[in-house]
Design an enzyme around this catalytic site. Structure first.
Site, short mmCIF file in Angstrom:
data_model
loop_
_atom_site.label_atom_id
_atom_site.label_comp_id
_atom_site.label_asym_id
_atom_site.label_seq_id
_atom_site.Cartn_x
_atom_site.Cartn_y
_atom_site.Cartn_z
N GLY A 51 -0.90 -4.58 12.43
CA GLY A 51 -0.95 -4.58 10.65
C GLY A 51 -0.91 -3.30 9.79
N CYS A 52 -0.67 -3.46 8.76
CA CYS A 52 0.36 -2.42 8.35
C CYS A 52 -1.32 -2.21 8.10
CB CYS A 52 -0.38 -3.74 6.15
SG CYS A 52 -0.51 -2.01 5.09
N PHE A 53 -0.67 -0.33 7.72
CA PHE A 53 -2.03 0.71 8.57
C PHE A 53 -2.74 1.23 6.61
CE2 PHE A 53 1.68 4.25 8.49
CZ PHE A 53 1.74 4.23 7.69
#
Length: 211
Positions: A51-53
C-alpha cells in the site's frame, strides 16, 4: 479512471519516463545512513510493497537489525518515474520500500511476518481506501533463497487466513526484483518528517505462523 486503475498496463502503453534518475540528496532522516544503491557486505536487501509506502517504511525502520530503508517505485515499465506518474497508473510500478537488513539480527522470516500481518494481501489493486495498481501487495526478492522462502510464506499465510474463515486468495505479486527507482526526497522517511501524516497500514488480524 477508477476502473482503469484496477488494471495493470502493458509495456506498450507505459509512460516513456526519462533518462535522469532521482537520487536522494539527504541521508536517512532517522538513522543517518546514506541513501544510494550500495549496502554493507554483511547486509541483505528485499523490496516490499504493502500500500502507501509512507507507513510501510516507518514499520521497518523501527526494527532492530534494519540498516536502512528507502521508498521508491518498482515492478513496472517506466524508467525513472515521478510520483505523479506512478499515481496515474500508467507506469506499472508499485509503491515499495527497499529494506537493507542484517540477517544475523533480523531474519527474513521476521521481516515477512511483519509484511503479512501489517496489511491485507488479498485486496488486489488497492489497500484499504487507496485504490490503484501502485498500491498492490508485492515482494521483490534479491536472491533465489529469498524467492523460495517468500513463496513458501505466502502458502503459510493463506493457510492461516483460511483457518480463520478468511478464504479470499492472496494476491501478492512475488518476483525477483527488477530496477528499484528512488522516490523524491520529500517522500523519504515521510512520517518522521510529518509525524501526524497519513498511514494506511491495516492488517487482517491474522497472525503469520510459519510451517
Amino acid at each position: 479512471m477508477s476502473s482503469n486503475k484496477h488494471n495493470l498496463i502493458v509495456p506498450e502503453t507505459a509512460l516513456i519516463g526519462r533518462a535522469t534518475s532521482i537520487t536522494p540528496s539527504l541521508p536517512h532522516a532517522v538513522n543517518g545512513t546514506i541513501l544510494n544503491d550500495e549496502k554493507p557486505n554483511n547486509c541483505s536487501e528485499i523490496i516490499l510493497g504493502m500500500g502507501c509506502f509512507w507507513g510501510a517504511e516507518r514499520l521497518f525502520w523501527n526494527q532492530p537489525g534494519v540498516y536502512s530503508t528507502a521508498v521508491g517505485y518498482s515492478g513496472g515499465f517506466t524508467p525513472n518515474p515521478t510520483y505523479e506518474e506512478v499515481c496515474s497508473g500508467k507506469t506499472g510500478h508499485s509503491e515499495v520500500v527497499r529494506i537493507v537488513y542484517d540477517p544475523l539480527i533480523i531474519s527474513l522470516e521476521q521481516i515477512l511476518t511483519l509484511f503479512w500481518e501489517s496489511h491485507n494481501p488479498t485486496q488486489g489493486m488497492q489497500q484499504g481506501n487507496d485504490i490503484g495498481t501502485q498500491y498492490r501487495s508485492v515482494i521483490y526478492t534479491t536472491t533465489p533463497d529469498q524467492l523460495t522462502y517468500a513463496q513458501h510464506s505466502k502458502q503459510c499465510y493463506q493457510q492461516s487466513l483460511e483457518q480463520q474463515q478468511l478464504e479470499s486468495p492472496i494476491t501478492t505479486e512475488i518476483e525477483p526484483t527488477g530496477t528499484f527507482y528512488f522516490a523524491e526526497d520529500y517522500h523519504q522517511q515521510y512520517l518522521s518528517k510529518n509525524p501526524n501524516g497519513y498511514c494506511g497500514l491495516g492488517g487482517t488480524g491474522v497472525c503469520f505462523i510459519p510451517l
